[in-house]
Design a protein around this motif. Structure first.
Motif, PDB file in Angstrom:
ATOM      1  N   HIS A 154      -2.408   4.504  -5.799  1.00 11.38           N
ATOM      2  CA  HIS A 154      -2.566   3.745  -4.561  1.00 11.38           C
ATOM      3  C   HIS A 154      -2.804   2.324  -5.022  1.00 11.38           C
ATOM      4  O   HIS A 154      -3.629   2.081  -5.892  1.00 11.38           O
ATOM      5  CB  HIS A 154      -3.780   4.231  -3.763  1.00 11.38           C
ATOM      6  N   VAL A 195       0.858  -1.172   0.000  1.00 12.87           N
ATOM      7  CA  VAL A 195       0.000   0.000   0.000  1.00 12.87           C
ATOM      8  C   VAL A 195       0.896   1.225   0.000  1.00 12.87           C
ATOM      9  O   VAL A 195       1.863   1.288   0.748  1.00 12.87           O
ATOM     10  CB  VAL A 195      -0.915   0.029   1.249  1.00 12.87           C
ATOM     11  N   THR A 196       0.562   2.206  -0.847  1.00 14.94           N
ATOM     12  CA  THR A 196       1.330   3.445  -0.841  1.00 14.94           C
ATOM     13  C   THR A 196       0.709   4.419   0.148  1.00 14.94           C
ATOM     14  O   THR A 196      -0.409   4.229   0.598  1.00 14.94           O
ATOM     15  CB  THR A 196       1.359   4.086  -2.243  1.00 14.94           C
ATOM     16  N   PRO A 253      -5.054  10.840  -6.126  1.00 14.81           N
ATOM     17  CA  PRO A 253      -3.699  10.566  -5.683  1.00 14.81           C
ATOM     18  C   PRO A 253      -2.649  11.177  -6.602  1.00 14.81           C
ATOM     19  O   PRO A 253      -2.835  11.270  -7.803  1.00 14.81           O
ATOM     20  CB  PRO A 253      -3.615   9.048  -5.708  1.00 14.81           C
ATOM     21  N   PRO A 286      -1.228   7.576   1.771  1.00 14.31           N
ATOM     22  CA  PRO A 286      -2.407   8.287   1.305  1.00 14.31           C
ATOM     23  C   PRO A 286      -2.055   9.674   0.768  1.00 14.31           C
ATOM     24  O   PRO A 286      -1.096  10.293   1.199  1.00 14.31           O
ATOM     25  CB  PRO A 286      -3.290   8.389   2.547  1.00 14.31           C
ATOM     26  N   THR A 315      -6.186  -0.829  -7.668  1.00 14.03           N
ATOM     27  CA  THR A 315      -5.311   0.262  -8.073  1.00 14.03           C
ATOM     28  C   THR A 315      -6.167   1.497  -8.281  1.00 14.03           C
ATOM     29  O   THR A 315      -7.072   1.501  -9.115  1.00 14.03           O
ATOM     30  CB  THR A 315      -4.558  -0.068  -9.373  1.00 14.03           C
ATOM     31  N   TRP A 321      -9.276  -0.551   3.125  1.00 13.37           N
ATOM     32  CA  TRP A 321      -8.317   0.104   2.240  1.00 13.37           C
ATOM     33  C   TRP A 321      -8.916   1.392   1.677  1.00 13.37           C
ATOM     34  O   TRP A 321      -8.264   2.428   1.651  1.00 13.37           O
ATOM     35  CB  TRP A 321      -7.918  -0.860   1.125  1.00 13.37           C
ATOM     36  N   ARG A 332      -8.045   5.607   2.442  1.00 15.01           N
ATOM     37  CA  ARG A 332      -7.736   6.539   1.364  1.00 15.01           C
ATOM     38  C   ARG A 332      -8.763   7.647   1.228  1.00 15.01           C
ATOM     39  O   ARG A 332      -8.715   8.431   0.296  1.00 15.01           O
ATOM     40  CB  ARG A 332      -7.627   5.777   0.043  1.00 15.01           C
TER      41      ARG A 332
END
Length: 157
Positions: free
Chosen positions: A22, A3-4, A18, A6, A83, A45, A49
């Motif tokens: 993400h 996970v990248t 984003p 937020p 994604t 998830w 976000r």
């Protein structure tokens, strides 16, 4: 699970846009509880976000349909990948089955209603065959759906 971080908050009522994608990828085991686990992972998830609750229900329903089909038709583990880039969310479920999904063509036929359901919720479906199975993608424009009776599905978690 990857996970990248937020992105900064978007204006109220809109999903975050984003700066970078993400992404979440998770291997799911074969089992009766796998769709429920996928729904829980997806809802958490999306919440992390900043996705509005009204949109989360629709995404969770689509994830549930794709994962349920993968488990039901292959009797094997599958992989869920989410994604989020800009206003688009790609939901991808990869499995080891060789049979491609089909829409129901006859009244009274068992199954085959998942793809029309996903399309009715605003998803664009694409199936990508691979040597060891396939990946079914449902792509949504996050700013274009929500507000309908299925967008706030209760009891899916």
């Amino acid at each position: 699970m990857t996970v990248t971080a937020p992105a900064p908050a978007a204006p109220t009522g809109l999903p975050r846009s984003p700066v970078t994608d993400h992404r979440l990828a998770v291997a799911l085991p074969y089992g009766l509880h796998t769709p429920r686990v996928a729904r829980q992972i997806t809802a958490r998830w999306l919440a992390a976000r900043g996705a509005p609750d009204a949109r989360t229900g629709t995404v969770v329903l689509i994830v549930s349909e794709l994962v349920t089909n993968a488990i039901r038709h292959t009797h094997e583990p599958c992989t869920l990948e989410l994604t989020w880039h800009g206003s688009r969310l790609d939901i991808a479920v990869a499995d080891h089955g060789e049979t491609l999904p089909e829409k129901s063509s006859a009244p009274g036929e068992r199954g085959g209603f998942g793809l029309p359901l996903i399309e009715g919720l605003g998803g664009r479906i694409k199936t990508v065959p691979a040597l060891d199975g396939k990946t079914v993608h449902a792509t949504l424009t996050l700013t274009a759906f929500g507000g309908g009776p299925l967008s706030s599905v209760r009891g899916v978690l």
